[in-house]
Design an enzyme around this catalytic site. Sequence first.
Site, mmCIF file in Angstrom:
data_model
loop_
_atom_site.group_PDB
_atom_site.id
_atom_site.type_symbol
_atom_site.label_atom_id
_atom_site.label_comp_id
_atom_site.label_asym_id
_atom_site.label_seq_id
_atom_site.Cartn_x
_atom_site.Cartn_y
_atom_site.Cartn_z
ATOM 1 N N ASP A 7 56.576 71.900 30.888
ATOM 2 C CA ASP A 7 57.164 73.147 31.368
ATOM 3 C C ASP A 7 58.494 73.333 30.640
ATOM 4 O OD1 ASP A 7 59.078 71.611 32.678
ATOM 5 O OD2 ASP A 7 58.622 72.352 34.687
ATOM 6 N N HIS A 8 59.273 74.332 31.078
ATOM 7 C CA HIS A 8 60.550 74.635 30.407
ATOM 8 C C HIS A 8 61.516 73.452 30.479
ATOM 9 C CE1 HIS A 8 60.534 75.756 34.612
ATOM 10 N NE2 HIS A 8 61.846 75.579 34.639
ATOM 11 N N CYS A 64 58.170 67.434 32.144
ATOM 12 C CA CYS A 64 58.844 68.488 32.915
ATOM 13 C C CYS A 64 60.285 68.050 33.110
ATOM 14 C CB CYS A 64 58.109 68.806 34.214
ATOM 15 S SG CYS A 64 58.133 67.524 35.481
ATOM 16 N N THR A 66 61.765 66.302 35.546
ATOM 17 C CA THR A 66 61.837 64.896 35.974
ATOM 18 C C THR A 66 60.625 64.077 35.552
ATOM 19 O OG1 THR A 66 60.734 65.479 38.028
ATOM 20 C CG2 THR A 66 63.153 65.491 38.049
ATOM 21 N N ILE A 68 58.089 64.205 37.389
ATOM 22 C CA ILE A 68 57.449 63.907 38.684
ATOM 23 C C ILE A 68 56.434 64.983 39.085
ATOM 24 C CG2 ILE A 68 57.844 63.535 41.145
ATOM 25 C CD1 ILE A 68 60.620 62.358 40.374
ATOM 26 N N HIS A 97 48.420 47.278 32.225
ATOM 27 C CA HIS A 97 47.933 46.912 33.555
ATOM 28 C C HIS A 97 47.257 48.049 34.322
ATOM 29 C CE1 HIS A 97 50.574 43.050 34.146
ATOM 30 N NE2 HIS A 97 49.850 43.029 33.039
ATOM 31 N N ARG A 131 41.623 40.980 35.191
ATOM 32 C CA ARG A 131 41.922 41.165 36.621
ATOM 33 C C ARG A 131 42.448 42.564 36.927
ATOM 34 N NH1 ARG A 131 46.465 38.751 34.516
ATOM 35 N NH2 ARG A 131 48.485 39.249 35.452
ATOM 36 N N HIS A 132 42.989 43.218 35.907
ATOM 37 C CA HIS A 132 43.522 44.568 36.122
ATOM 38 C C HIS A 132 42.412 45.614 36.240
ATOM 39 C CE1 HIS A 132 47.420 42.850 35.596
ATOM 40 N NE2 HIS A 132 47.030 42.336 34.444
#
Length: 149
Positions: A7-8, A64, A66, A68, A97, A131-132
Amino acid sequence: MIALGCDHGGINLKNAVINYLKENNIEYKDFGCYSEESVDYPVFAYKVATAVADGEAELGILCCGTGIGISMAANKVKGIRAAVVSDEFCAEMTRRHNNANILCMGGRVIDEEKAVKLASIFLNTVFEGGRHQKRVDMITDIENGSFKL
Ligand code: RB5
């Protein structure tokens, strides 16, 4: 092919990553946005996430303000494991992982130089499996509603 979106708030990082991909002859597709005009990050998260989930792109990078919001939106698409990263250790570990298939970064959190470094680590690190794999499969089971405790 690497799918890119922003985004911006993340366009500065995405443009820096594009320069890195060009310099290294890495194929990519830029799903936008293409200016600093305010836009809604879920649009670009959806475009990149569906390209990765459908196999059009091997991996994706989303930016973006953040990292998030765009990661939250991308993670709603089935098959997507999008990780917000702001340091080298996590960029490596989320591939090794978690088998993350989309890297998310924040233009108001890290600078362009760091974004290029994190993208290069992310794109050059392979999933360890072993294992991952079992744990990643459990994430998929949660997504499919078939997870059993
Ligand atoms: C846009 O102002 C901002 O909210 C967005 O770029 C992002 O940081 C959301 O998580």
